[in-house]
Design a protein around this motif. Sequence first.
Motif, PDB file in Angstrom:
ATOM      1  N   ILE A   1       0.848  -1.212   0.000  1.00 18.16           N
ATOM      2  CA  ILE A   1       0.000   0.000   0.000  1.00 18.16           C
ATOM      3  C   ILE A   1       0.874   1.249   0.000  1.00 18.16           C
ATOM      4  CG2 ILE A   1      -1.706   1.303   1.344  1.00 18.16           C
ATOM      5  CD1 ILE A   1      -2.711  -1.444   2.391  1.00 18.16           C
ATOM      6  N   ASN A   2       2.011   1.156   0.729  1.00 18.36           N
ATOM      7  CA  ASN A   2       3.001   2.246   0.794  1.00 18.36           C
ATOM      8  C   ASN A   2       2.364   3.574   1.208  1.00 18.36           C
ATOM      9  OD1 ASN A   2       5.474   3.551   0.609  1.00 18.36           O
ATOM     10  ND2 ASN A   2       5.252   3.986  -1.586  1.00 18.36           N
ATOM     11  N   PRO A   3       1.798   3.685   2.402  1.00 18.51           N
ATOM     12  CA  PRO A   3       1.207   4.959   2.857  1.00 18.51           C
ATOM     13  C   PRO A   3       2.294   6.022   3.063  1.00 18.51           C
ATOM     14  CG  PRO A   3       1.321   3.406   4.667  1.00 18.51           C
ATOM     15  CD  PRO A   3       1.728   2.635   3.445  1.00 18.51           C
ATOM     16  N   LYS A   4       1.914   7.273   2.890  1.00 21.69           N
ATOM     17  CA  LYS A   4       2.829   8.397   3.078  1.00 21.69           C
ATOM     18  C   LYS A   4       2.552   9.033   4.436  1.00 21.69           C
ATOM     19  CE  LYS A   4       3.336   9.496  -1.835  1.00 21.69           C
ATOM     20  NZ  LYS A   4       2.698   8.271  -2.313  1.00 21.69           N
ATOM     21  N   ILE A   5       3.629   9.227   5.209  1.00 24.40           N
ATOM     22  CA  ILE A   5       3.507   9.751   6.564  1.00 24.40           C
ATOM     23  C   ILE A   5       4.162  11.120   6.621  1.00 24.40           C
ATOM     24  CG2 ILE A   5       4.123   9.387   8.986  1.00 24.40           C
ATOM     25  CD1 ILE A   5       4.169   6.395   8.382  1.00 24.40           C
ATOM     26  N   LYS A   6       3.436  12.083   7.157  1.00 28.95           N
ATOM     27  CA  LYS A   6       3.957  13.441   7.285  1.00 28.95           C
ATOM     28  C   LYS A   6       4.499  13.659   8.691  1.00 28.95           C
ATOM     29  CE  LYS A   6       1.092  15.719   3.791  1.00 28.95           C
ATOM     30  NZ  LYS A   6       0.131  16.822   3.517  1.00 28.95           N
ATOM     31  N   ASN A   7       5.732  14.214   8.730  1.00 31.06           N
ATOM     32  CA  ASN A   7       6.364  14.560  10.005  1.00 31.06           C
ATOM     33  C   ASN A   7       6.567  16.067  10.061  1.00 31.06           C
ATOM     34  OD1 ASN A   7       6.644  11.907  10.970  1.00 31.06           O
ATOM     35  ND2 ASN A   7       8.466  11.612   9.681  1.00 31.06           N
ATOM     36  N   THR A   8       6.119  16.696  11.120  1.00 31.76           N
ATOM     37  CA  THR A   8       6.280  18.142  11.290  1.00 31.76           C
ATOM     38  C   THR A   8       7.233  18.407  12.451  1.00 31.76           C
ATOM     39  OG1 THR A   8       4.052  18.570  10.453  1.00 31.76           O
ATOM     40  CG2 THR A   8       5.111  20.327  11.715  1.00 31.76           C
ATOM     41  N   THR A   9       8.309  19.150  12.136  1.00 30.13           N
ATOM     42  CA  THR A   9       9.307  19.499  13.150  1.00 30.13           C
ATOM     43  C   THR A   9       9.249  21.002  13.396  1.00 30.13           C
ATOM     44  OG1 THR A   9      10.735  17.711  12.356  1.00 30.13           O
ATOM     45  CG2 THR A   9      11.751  19.387  13.754  1.00 30.13           C
ATOM     46  N   VAL A  10       9.116  21.383  14.648  1.00 29.29           N
ATOM     47  CA  VAL A  10       9.075  22.793  15.031  1.00 29.29           C
ATOM     48  C   VAL A  10      10.426  23.167  15.644  1.00 29.29           C
ATOM     49  CG1 VAL A  10       7.929  24.550  16.438  1.00 29.29           C
ATOM     50  CG2 VAL A  10       6.590  22.685  15.426  1.00 29.29           C
ATOM     51  N   TYR A  11      11.010  24.284  15.172  1.00 28.27           N
ATOM     52  CA  TYR A  11      12.312  24.715  15.693  1.00 28.27           C
ATOM     53  C   TYR A  11      12.379  26.241  15.681  1.00 28.27           C
ATOM     54  CZ  TYR A  11      13.388  25.399  10.734  1.00 28.27           C
ATOM     55  OH  TYR A  11      13.357  25.810   9.426  1.00 28.27           O
ATOM     56  N   ASN A  12      13.311  26.774  16.453  1.00 31.87           N
ATOM     57  CA  ASN A  12      13.548  28.217  16.523  1.00 31.87           C
ATOM     58  C   ASN A  12      14.781  28.572  15.694  1.00 31.87           C
ATOM     59  OD1 ASN A  12      11.372  28.738  18.236  1.00 31.87           O
ATOM     60  ND2 ASN A  12      12.593  28.305  20.064  1.00 31.87           N
ATOM     61  N   GLU A  13      14.625  29.551  14.812  1.00 34.17           N
ATOM     62  CA  GLU A  13      15.745  30.000  13.980  1.00 34.17           C
ATOM     63  C   GLU A  13      16.237  31.353  14.482  1.00 34.17           C
ATOM     64  OE1 GLU A  13      15.588  31.659   9.706  1.00 34.17           O
ATOM     65  OE2 GLU A  13      16.053  29.531   9.468  1.00 34.17           O
ATOM     66  N   LYS A  14      17.499  31.373  14.900  1.00 31.31           N
ATOM     67  CA  LYS A  14      18.083  32.615  15.406  1.00 31.31           C
ATOM     68  C   LYS A  14      18.419  33.554  14.236  1.00 31.31           C
ATOM     69  CE  LYS A  14      21.444  30.586  17.646  1.00 31.31           C
ATOM     70  NZ  LYS A  14      22.626  30.417  18.527  1.00 31.31           N
ATOM     71  N   PRO A  15      18.284  34.858  14.442  1.00 36.66           N
ATOM     72  CA  PRO A  15      18.698  35.792  13.385  1.00 36.66           C
ATOM     73  C   PRO A  15      20.220  35.777  13.239  1.00 36.66           C
ATOM     74  CG  PRO A  15      18.134  36.990  15.382  1.00 36.66           C
ATOM     75  CD  PRO A  15      17.764  35.555  15.632  1.00 36.66           C
ATOM     76  N   ASN A  16      20.700  36.158  12.051  1.00 37.00           N
ATOM     77  CA  ASN A  16      22.133  36.236  11.809  1.00 37.00           C
ATOM     78  C   ASN A  16      22.682  37.565  12.319  1.00 37.00           C
ATOM     79  OD1 ASN A  16      22.330  33.748  10.369  1.00 37.00           O
ATOM     80  ND2 ASN A  16      21.397  34.747   8.601  1.00 37.00           N
ATOM     81  N   LEU A  17      23.889  37.528  12.832  1.00 33.92           N
ATOM     82  CA  LEU A  17      24.631  38.739  13.164  1.00 33.92           C
ATOM     83  C   LEU A  17      25.915  38.709  12.358  1.00 33.92           C
ATOM     84  CD1 LEU A  17      25.124  41.327  14.801  1.00 33.92           C
ATOM     85  CD2 LEU A  17      26.186  39.904  16.565  1.00 33.92           C
ATOM     86  N   LEU A  18      26.056  39.646  11.431  1.00 38.22           N
ATOM     87  CA  LEU A  18      27.233  39.688  10.565  1.00 38.22           C
ATOM     88  C   LEU A  18      28.288  40.595  11.178  1.00 38.22           C
ATOM     89  CD1 LEU A  18      25.428  40.103   7.108  1.00 38.22           C
ATOM     90  CD2 LEU A  18      25.797  38.031   8.452  1.00 38.22           C
ATOM     91  N   VAL A  19      29.443  40.032  11.462  1.00 41.76           N
ATOM     92  CA  VAL A  19      30.584  40.808  11.962  1.00 41.76           C
ATOM     93  C   VAL A  19      31.551  40.962  10.801  1.00 41.76           C
ATOM     94  CG1 VAL A  19      32.441  40.929  13.654  1.00 41.76           C
ATOM     95  CG2 VAL A  19      30.242  39.904  14.287  1.00 41.76           C
ATOM     96  N   VAL A  20      31.592  42.156  10.228  1.00 41.88           N
ATOM     97  CA  VAL A  20      32.338  42.412   8.991  1.00 41.88           C
ATOM     98  C   VAL A  20      33.525  43.308   9.318  1.00 41.88           C
ATOM     99  CG1 VAL A  20      32.153  43.199   6.607  1.00 41.88           C
ATOM    100  CG2 VAL A  20      30.133  42.304   7.775  1.00 41.88           C
ATOM    101  N   ALA A  21      34.736  42.772   9.156  1.00 39.78           N
ATOM    102  CA  ALA A  21      35.951  43.482   9.563  1.00 39.78           C
ATOM    103  C   ALA A  21      36.769  43.917   8.356  1.00 39.78           C
ATOM    104  CB  ALA A  21      36.794  42.593  10.472  1.00 39.78           C
ATOM    105  N   ASP A  22      37.323  45.098   8.437  1.00 34.68           N
ATOM    106  CA  ASP A  22      38.205  45.661   7.411  1.00 34.68           C
ATOM    107  C   ASP A  22      39.566  44.967   7.505  1.00 34.68           C
ATOM    108  OD1 ASP A  22      39.724  47.239   5.707  1.00 34.68           O
ATOM    109  OD2 ASP A  22      38.744  49.097   6.309  1.00 34.68           O
ATOM    110  N   ASN A  23      40.036  44.401   6.399  1.00 32.43           N
ATOM    111  CA  ASN A  23      41.305  43.668   6.381  1.00 32.43           C
ATOM    112  C   ASN A  23      42.338  44.343   5.487  1.00 32.43           C
ATOM    113  OD1 ASN A  23      42.970  41.453   7.122  1.00 32.43           O
ATOM    114  ND2 ASN A  23      42.539  40.460   5.169  1.00 32.43           N
ATOM    115  N   SER A  24      42.218  45.656   5.278  1.00 32.62           N
ATOM    116  CA  SER A  24      43.118  46.358   4.367  1.00 32.62           C
ATOM    117  C   SER A  24      44.353  46.876   5.093  1.00 32.62           C
ATOM    118  CB  SER A  24      42.383  47.518   3.693  1.00 32.62           C
ATOM    119  OG  SER A  24      41.930  48.437   4.661  1.00 32.62           O
TER     120      SER A  24
END
Length: 677
Positions: A54-77
Motif C-alpha cells: 500500500i506504501n502509505p505516506k507519513i507526514k512529520n512536522t518538526t518545530v524549531y527556533n531560527e536565530k537571526p544572523n549577526l554579521l561581523v564584517v571586519a576591514d582587512n586592508s
Amino acid sequence: MTIQTYIYLIIAVIVALLASLFLYHYKSKSAFKHNALFAILRFCTIFLILILLINPKIKNTTVYNEKPNLLVVADNSNSLDFLKQKETIVSLVEAYNNNSRLKKKFNIINYQFSDQLTTSDTLNFKSKQTNISKALEELNRIYKSTVAPTVLITDGNQTIGNDYEFSAKAYNNSIYPIIVGDTTVYDDLSIKTLNVNKYAYLKNKFPVELILMYQGEASVQQTLSISNNGSIVFSKTIDFSKENNSQVLNIELPTSRVGVQTYVASISTLDNEKNTVNNTKNFAIEVVDESTKVAIVSTLMHPDLGVLKKSIETNKQRQAKILEPKELKNQINDFQLVILYQPNSLFKDLYSDLIANAVHTWTITGTKTDWGFLNKQNAYFNFEPTMQTEDYQPELNTGFNAFIIPDLDFEDYPPLQSTFGTTKFNNAYQTLLYKTVNGIKTKESLFATLEDGSQRHAFLFGENIWKWRAQSFLNQQNFMAFDEFIGKTIQYIASKQRKERLSLDYLSFYDGTEAQILKAQVFNKNYEFTANQEVLITLKNTETNETKTLPLVLNNNYYSVNLSQLSAGDYTFTVNVPQENLSRSGAFKILDYNIETQFSSANFTKLNIIAQEKNTKVVTASSIEENISVLLNDKRYLPIQKSQTTTEELINWYYLLFIIILLIAVEWFIRKYKGLI
C-alpha cells in the motif's frame, strides 16, 4: 494520510486476519495452543507485507527556533596596519564572537573585506585596496530576505569602488559602524589622484592630471614638483586655503627616449603635517617608437564599430579608424590590421588589395553579411547559410593556445546573433569560442584564428559584441577585462613575430594598485599547449641583487605567478621549463606606491552618514558594550519559530523488511522446535 489509504489499511487487516485464520484454524489439524501463536505471527507478517504494498505516506512536522544572523564584517586592508589598529580590530572581532549572550541570541557569521569579501575571520591586513561598497552589495545579495544586522568594523577609508554611502542606503538590514583609528582631523596636504596613460610616443608630449587636496584652516603656499631620474621637469607654486582646498592640474611632459620612464610627483609638506606619505606619488610611462594602426571597414552603422574602436584605443600604442571600403583603397599600407565588419559586394576591390598586400585581417559576420559574396572572396572557409538567424552563446575552448586569453566568464556573456548555418574551414585553424545553442554545445566555431604563412586571420561569426563590453562593466564595474581581450586579439593578429614555444605575458611596469601577474604558455614541438610542465621563474632585484625562484601555477590554458609579494624596485627575470629546455628572460619595474597609506585618520563623517541613514550610532572600539547592549535589547532581533513538514513513504523504512524477515524466522524456528516441520 488520505481516507483512501485508511480504507486500504482496514482491508489489509481483514485480509491478513482471514488468511491467518484460514491457515491455522480452518486448514491446520494441529493443537490449538500452537495455532494461536502461529496465527498471530502469520497475521503480523501478512499485514506488514500488505502495508509495504500500500506504501502509505507519513507526514512529520518538526518545530524549531531560527536565530537571526549577526554579521561581523571586519576591514582587512593595509590602512589599518598603517594607522596601527591591527590589534584593535582583532580584539573587536573576538569580543563579538566570545560574547555568550550574543551567541545565545544570534547566529554570528564572520566576514572580512578588502578589495574582495570573504568569510574567513583570519586577518592579515596586507591588502592594498579597500572596497566597502562591494562588500555591502554582496552581503545585501546574500541576506536580502533575512534578518541580519551588520556590525561594520572599519576606519571608513575606501580606495576603489562606488561611494559606499549609496550602497548602504540600498542595504536591507541595519548597519552598526564601529570606527577604529584616530578620528582627529589634522592639517594635511596630499596628491589625491594622479592620472596618466601607460604609453606615450617618442618625441611627443603626454598628459598628466593631478588632483591636490588641502585640509586645514590657514592659508598656505606650497610647491608641486615632478622629477625624472633626479632632474626636475616641472615645478609650480600653488596657493591653498580653507575655501580653496583643492586644485586640479593638467600638465604635459615631453618624452626623450624609448623605454619605461619613472617619475616622482611631490608637493612640499606643511610644518605640522602628520602624514607625509600622501605628499608623494610615483608614476611611470612606457615610451614607444611605433604604434599599431587598425582599420575598421564597414558599410553599416552599428554600435559594434564604436565599441571596437574604443577598446582598441584604450592601449595608446594602437590607433583605430572607421572607414568605408573605398576609403581604404589608397591607404591600405598605412594599417597593420584590417577589421572587415559584415562584408558585402562593396568590399570586392578591397579584398583584391588585401590579398595583394598580404594584410592581416579580422572578419566579423552577422545578420547583414552577404554570404554568397564572402564565400567567393574568402579562401579560408565556406559557410552554408539558411534563411534563419540564431543567437549563439559563447563557450571557451580551454585548449586554445594561439595567445593567452584574459579571465572572462564567456558563458555568462550575452549571445551574439548571426545567420544559422555550418562552417567548413579549408585551412588548419584554432577555435577560441564554440557556439552554444539553447544550452547545447556544438562543434561550430564562434571565434576562430588561423595562420597562412606570414599572415594571420581571425573570424568572429556573430554581431552585437558591444553587449559583451557592457556585460564586462556590469560584472567588474569597468571595461578592463573586455578591452584586454580585444587587445590580446589585436596583438596576436597584427604581430609578425614567429610563434615561440614559450610565450610570456607581462607588463613593463606595475603601479602597485593593480594585479601583478605574469603569465606563460608552454608548447610542444607541434605547438600544442602542454599542461604537465614544471615552469619556474627566477627573479632578481637589480638594486639589492636578491634573487628568488617561484613556481608558476597552471590555470586553464596558461601558467601564472602572482608577483604582489615583491617589494618596489627594478627586476630582471628568467622563466625556465626544465623538461623542455626552454627559457625566456625579461625585465619589469614595480613602483613604490601603496594607496592605503594615503589616509591620516579614520573617516568618521562618512560612517556617521551611514549610521544616521540606518537609525543607528557610530561607536568607537572603547564603547562596543553600548552596541552589544543595543543588539541584545532590540526586539526586531528575536528568534523566529518555524516548522518543517516532510513526507516520507513507508516503503523507505528498511527496518520493516527486517521485522518481516524476523517474524518469518521466529515462526519457522518454533515450528521446527515443536516438530511440526
